[in-house]
Design an enzyme around this catalytic site. Structure first.
Site, mmCIF file in Angstrom:
data_model
loop_
_atom_site.group_PDB
_atom_site.id
_atom_site.type_symbol
_atom_site.label_atom_id
_atom_site.label_comp_id
_atom_site.label_asym_id
_atom_site.label_seq_id
_atom_site.Cartn_x
_atom_site.Cartn_y
_atom_site.Cartn_z
ATOM 1 N N GLY A 138 0.843 -1.187 0.000
ATOM 2 C CA GLY A 138 0.000 0.000 0.000
ATOM 3 C C GLY A 138 0.878 1.235 0.000
ATOM 4 C CE1 TYR A 139 3.229 3.100 -4.277
ATOM 5 C CE2 TYR A 139 1.382 1.570 -4.324
ATOM 6 C CZ TYR A 139 2.622 1.960 -4.778
ATOM 7 O OH TYR A 139 3.277 1.201 -5.712
ATOM 8 C CB ILE A 140 2.112 5.531 3.840
ATOM 9 C CG1 ILE A 140 3.601 5.476 3.541
ATOM 10 C CG2 ILE A 140 1.630 4.195 4.388
ATOM 11 C CD1 ILE A 140 4.469 5.234 4.755
ATOM 12 C CB ILE A 196 -3.421 6.621 -0.003
ATOM 13 C CG1 ILE A 196 -2.685 7.564 0.948
ATOM 14 C CG2 ILE A 196 -4.329 7.393 -0.955
ATOM 15 C CD1 ILE A 196 -1.634 8.408 0.265
ATOM 16 C CG ASN A 213 2.287 -2.205 -8.460
ATOM 17 O OD1 ASN A 213 1.383 -3.020 -8.574
ATOM 18 N ND2 ASN A 213 3.531 -2.477 -8.820
#
Length: 161
Positions: free
Chosen positions: A29-31, A81, A143
């Site tokens: 996941g992307y922070i 996010i 991604n």
């Protein structure tokens, strides 16, 4: 500073599966996410965790990667996010290069993308017959976009090569 140099393709068929030498279960996941920059957390096989910073949009990007505790990664994934991407990565050697074939699960089920990392933009890996259309540089297949822009982009994704 490390450089990531890769090309990305859609995959056709599944006869690549007979050539797989390694499988990894990934959750990422992307922070943080903004144009041309991202901070990603990834869990591999639920036993190894990394925090990765990527800068750039082209075939070559700056990449900084750091191992972090698995518990920290789990907590960070809870703050991601958009979506947490789930996929199985299959490593497929072919004529001097190792292709990474990602088979997506969850929200992106049915999407299969192959990436090949190179040591130089001048490398010209021979394309296996199961490689379809090149999507290098198409943001919607990154991604980062798959995680953060799912609702806006998903209907436009082609799942066929």
């Amino acid at each position: 500073m490390a450089k990531e140099i890769e090309r990305k393709f859609l995959v056709r068929g599944d006869h690549w599966r007979n050539l797989v030498t390694e499988r990894l279960i990934l959750r990422q996941g992307y922070i943080a996410s903004m144009d041309g920059r991202s901070v990603r957390v990834r869990l591999t096989n639920d036993t190894k965790a990394t925090l990765t910073i990527k800068i750039g949009k082209a075939m070559t990007r700056d990449e900084f990667e750091y191992e972090i505790p698995v518990d920290d990664a789990e907590e960070l994934l809870g703050t991601a996010i958009g979506l947490v991407i789930e996929k199985t990565r299959h490593k497929v050697p072919f004529k001097g290069f190792v292709w990474e074939v990602d088979v997506f699960r969850g929200a992106h089920r049915g999407l299969v993308i192959a990436e090949v990392e190179m040591s130089s933009e001048n490398d010209n890996p021979e394309l296996p017959d199961w490689i379809g259309r090149e999507v290098t540089g198409e943001y919607r297949y990154s991604n980062q976009a798959l995680a953060t822009q799912f609702e806006r982009e998903y209907d436009e994704l082609s799942h066929t090569a």
